[in-house]
Write an enzyme that holds these catalytic residues in place. Structure first.
Site, PDB file in Angstrom:
ATOM      1  N   ASN A 117       0.818  -1.165  -0.243  1.00 32.28           N
ATOM      2  CA  ASN A 117       0.229   0.122  -0.236  1.00 32.28           C
ATOM      3  C   ASN A 117       0.695   1.335  -0.083  1.00 32.28           C
ATOM      4  OD1 ASN A 117      -2.010  -1.911   0.029  1.00 32.28           O
ATOM      5  ND2 ASN A 117      -2.580  -1.563   2.287  1.00 32.28           N
ATOM      6  N   THR A 162     -20.299  38.521 -28.059  1.00 37.39           N
ATOM      7  CA  THR A 162     -20.961  38.104 -26.773  1.00 37.39           C
ATOM      8  C   THR A 162     -22.128  37.398 -27.364  1.00 37.39           C
ATOM      9  OG1 THR A 162     -22.257  40.098 -26.331  1.00 37.39           O
ATOM     10  CG2 THR A 162     -19.918  40.088 -25.411  1.00 37.39           C
ATOM     11  N   HIS A 163     -22.543  36.278 -26.681  1.00 40.46           N
ATOM     12  CA  HIS A 163     -23.614  35.524 -27.248  1.00 40.46           C
ATOM     13  C   HIS A 163     -23.650  35.149 -28.670  1.00 40.46           C
ATOM     14  CE1 HIS A 163     -26.218  37.344 -23.699  1.00 40.46           C
ATOM     15  NE2 HIS A 163     -25.232  38.339 -24.139  1.00 40.46           N
ATOM     16  N   SER A 285     -14.009  13.518 -46.613  1.00 40.55           N
ATOM     17  CA  SER A 285     -14.963  12.906 -46.817  1.00 40.55           C
ATOM     18  C   SER A 285     -15.067  11.709 -47.510  1.00 40.55           C
ATOM     19  CB  SER A 285     -16.387  13.605 -46.810  1.00 40.55           C
ATOM     20  OG  SER A 285     -17.376  12.897 -47.361  1.00 40.55           O
ATOM     21  N   LYS A 291     -14.801  18.128 -48.954  1.00 46.22           N
ATOM     22  CA  LYS A 291     -14.744  18.570 -47.497  1.00 46.22           C
ATOM     23  C   LYS A 291     -13.501  18.437 -46.988  1.00 46.22           C
ATOM     24  CE  LYS A 291     -18.353  17.552 -45.049  1.00 46.22           C
ATOM     25  NZ  LYS A 291     -18.598  18.502 -44.219  1.00 46.22           N
ATOM     26  N   ASN A 293     -12.434  18.668 -43.113  1.00 45.63           N
ATOM     27  CA  ASN A 293     -13.213  18.683 -41.587  1.00 45.63           C
ATOM     28  C   ASN A 293     -12.181  18.910 -40.636  1.00 45.63           C
ATOM     29  OD1 ASN A 293     -15.633  17.958 -42.905  1.00 45.63           O
ATOM     30  ND2 ASN A 293     -15.001  15.900 -42.905  1.00 45.63           N
ATOM     31  N   TYR A 325      -6.874   1.239   3.381  1.00 47.38           N
ATOM     32  CA  TYR A 325      -6.607   0.843   2.004  1.00 47.38           C
ATOM     33  C   TYR A 325      -7.862  -0.249   1.549  1.00 47.38           C
ATOM     34  CZ  TYR A 325      -5.207  -1.602  -2.272  1.00 47.38           C
ATOM     35  OH  TYR A 325      -5.343  -2.386  -3.646  1.00 47.38           O
ATOM     36  N   GLN A 330      -7.346   0.561  -6.670  1.00 43.83           N
ATOM     37  CA  GLN A 330      -6.629   0.129  -7.968  1.00 43.83           C
ATOM     38  C   GLN A 330      -7.144   0.464  -9.063  1.00 43.83           C
ATOM     39  OE1 GLN A 330      -4.984  -4.112  -8.121  1.00 43.83           O
ATOM     40  NE2 GLN A 330      -6.522  -4.458  -9.681  1.00 43.83           N
ATOM     41  N   LYS A 333      -6.195   3.823 -10.977  1.00 46.06           N
ATOM     42  CA  LYS A 333      -4.916   3.843 -11.541  1.00 46.06           C
ATOM     43  C   LYS A 333      -5.071   4.282 -13.150  1.00 46.06           C
ATOM     44  CE  LYS A 333      -2.566   0.295 -10.956  1.00 46.06           C
ATOM     45  NZ  LYS A 333      -1.724  -0.654 -10.219  1.00 46.06           N
TER      46      LYS A 333
HETATM   47  N1  ARG Z   1      -2.108  -3.431  -7.305  1.00 49.47           N
HETATM   48  C1  ARG Z   1      -2.847  -2.937  -6.214  1.00 49.47           C
HETATM   49  C2  ARG Z   1      -3.373  -1.448  -6.268  1.00 49.47           C
HETATM   50  O1  ARG Z   1      -2.983  -0.778  -7.053  1.00 49.47           O
HETATM   51  C3  ARG Z   1      -1.483  -2.919  -5.147  1.00 49.47           C
HETATM   52  C4  ARG Z   1      -1.948  -3.105  -3.773  1.00 49.47           C
HETATM   53  C5  ARG Z   1      -2.521  -4.391  -3.263  1.00 49.47           C
HETATM   54  N2  ARG Z   1      -2.641  -3.893  -1.955  1.00 49.47           N
HETATM   55  C6  ARG Z   1      -3.364  -4.960  -1.158  1.00 49.47           C
HETATM   56  N3  ARG Z   1      -3.654  -4.813  -0.025  1.00 49.47           N
HETATM   57  N4  ARG Z   1      -4.041  -5.952  -1.709  1.00 49.47           N
HETATM   58  O2  ARG Z   1      -3.886  -1.159  -5.366  1.00 49.47           O
END
Ligand code: ARG
Length: 459
Positions: A117, A162-163, A285, A291, A293, A325, A330, A333
């Site tokens: 974590n 404007t507008h 087109s 065209k 575009n 956590y 996850q 990401k």
């Molecule tokens: N790949 C996991 C994530 O992005 C890593 C962390 C996992 N931690 C856990 N306690 N399962 O969160």
């Protein structure tokens, strides 16, 4: 539940379907985190080697061996030769497995006193710092392209609206530099997101610390962070939040880009023809031979919608998630990575498009119908001693008699701060320089920390 075959992972046997579902896209997405996780791991092992613990957890030579192996892993990843398998789950366990393959028992000791974590939170912040610096450089580059265009056509008349209705005399310089200044303003928001990311969660372990004398100030300094995040539980909870702050900051340049794109779509229509977008930036087109575009601009509008959606996605994921956590994190990401990639690609393509933009002076001047000068005319009457409201009504009651004025003279007449003839391009140039110096200094600070971190310490 019918059991599918189990898969052996670094942390035990897991049902194959469960593993596939929980791992998701990590084996692919995490390839972008490998180098950053190697830095985080190098800092962690270095900290362990300095820990006043009897016996030493890592000797200086053992620490050097791990750091050299981490450098080799980062190089393999950069060359596209590092693989993360589903059984690894993510880059963190893939790196631990590889260290163990290379170094045997040493690799099995690397995870002492940390959790995935704090490990992933650290890698993500290092990645994010780097990505936000790149984003800020790209925002500066687009602002510079817009300012170059603005300066070249500073006094070229353009109807101000404007507008969307014709309003007052304006200029290409005012129009283009307004978007440049908008981006420079947005840059301040992105820098705030950078500053938010620039604190170190490492050493917080699973958010509750460890019964070892972890030196968190050392970890922060070793990775070039401004400071450690103080509270270990907050360090864990700030995962996701850091992403939310970053993606919502990225919405700002995207909203600016989207409005610029919309203006360009409108003003390059044959009915306006104020500007020409270079042909190679348009698509044709399959059926209509005439065209050209403005697809790039249209897609930038769509990308802005996407980044705003991703921002909502991250925030919604966090809402009411309990403290500590949770695996939900996850999934922030991919949203973060997509928002960064989308924003950065949009900034780069728009910079090239603006570099090729050509104004059409005859069309810009021809658009000045007499009504555009109505306010200027009323203010002329004020100069002659009339109260403004009387002048307003006099002009409004005789709009059909309003004589066209010279657009160039109208542009030149507005000399106060920031108006068509009062734009301070030297101030803008200094602003660009300042932004570049700041991002370069941030990048150098991080690079210096990493160079020092990866050096051997045994003699
Ligand atoms: N790949 C996991 C994530 O992005 C890593 C962390 C996992 N931690 C856990 N306690 N399962 O969160």
């Amino acid at each position: 539940m019918k059991k599918t075959t189990d898969t052996k992972t670094v942390v035990g046997r897991i049902d194959a379907d469960v593993l596939a579902f929980t791992v998701g896209k990590d084996p692919v997405l995490d390839l972008d985190l490998v180098a950053w996780d190697c830095y985080g791991s190098a800092a962690h092992v270095t900290m362990l080697s300095r820990m006043p613990h009897k016996p030493r957890l890592f000797s200086a030579a053992e620490r050097d061996a791990v750091v050299a192996a981490l450098a080799a892993i980062a190089a393999e990843a950069a060359a596209g030769r590092f693989a993360i398998t589903a059984a690894d789950q993510d880059c963190h366990l893939a790196i631990e497995r590889t260290l163990t393959e290379k170094l045997g028992d040493l690799g099995r000791r690397v995870h002492t006193g940390r959790s995935r974590n704090d490990q992933v939170a650290t890698a993500l912040r290092l990645y994010l710092r780097d990505q936000l610096l790149g984003s800020m450089d790209e925002m500066t580059a687009l602002a510079e392209a817009l300012l170059k265009f603005a300066k070249r056509h500073a006094r070229l008349p353009m109807v101000g609206r404007t507008h969307l209705q014709p309003a007052m005399p304006s200029s290409v310089g005012l129009w283009a530099s307004s978007y440049a200044e908008g981006l420079l303003d947005d840059l301040g928001v992105v820098r705030a997101a950078y500053d938010f990311a620039d604190r170190c969660p490492l050493g917080s372990a699973a958010s509750y610390g460890v019964p070892l004398p972890t030196d968190r100030a050392f970890l922060a300094e070793a990775l070039g962070f401004r400071e450690p995040i103080h509270n270990v539980l907050h360090a864990g909870n700030s995962r996701g939040k850091t992403e939310s702050v970053a993606v919502s900051a990225l919405c700002q340049p995207m909203l600016t880009l989207s409005r610029l794109a919309e203006d360009l779509i409108l003003f390059t229509m044959p009915e306006f023809d104020y500007f020409a977008i270079p042909r190679e930036f348009c698509t044709g087109s399959s059926i209509m031979p005439q065209k050209y575009n403005p697809d790039v601009c249209e897609l930038i509008r769509a990308k802005a919608a996407k980044v705003v959606g991703l921002s909502t996605g991250v925030a919604t994921l966090l809402k009411a998630m309990p403290g500590g956590y949770n695996r939900d994190l996850q999934d922030t990401k991919e949203m973060l990575m997509e928002a960064l990639a989308t924003t950065r690609a949009s900034l780069r393509i728009m910079t090239r498009l603006v570099g090729g933009l050509v104004p059409v002076p005859e069309k810009l001047r021809a658009a000045f119908a007499p009504g555009v000068f109505a306010t200027d005319r009323a203010l002329e009457l004020v100069a002659g001693g009339m109260a403004f409201r009387d002048a307003y009504h006099q002009v409004r009651d005789h709009l059909d008699e309003l004589a066209a004025m010279d657009p160039d003279a109208a542009v030149a007449a507005k000399t106060h701060l920031g108006a068509t003839a009062g734009l301070d391009f030297a101030m803008y140039a200094a602003w660009l320089r300042h932004e570049r110096q700041t991002t370069n200094a941030d990048r150098r600070r991080a690079d210096r920390a990493f160079a020092k971190l990866m050096k051997p310490i045994a003699d």
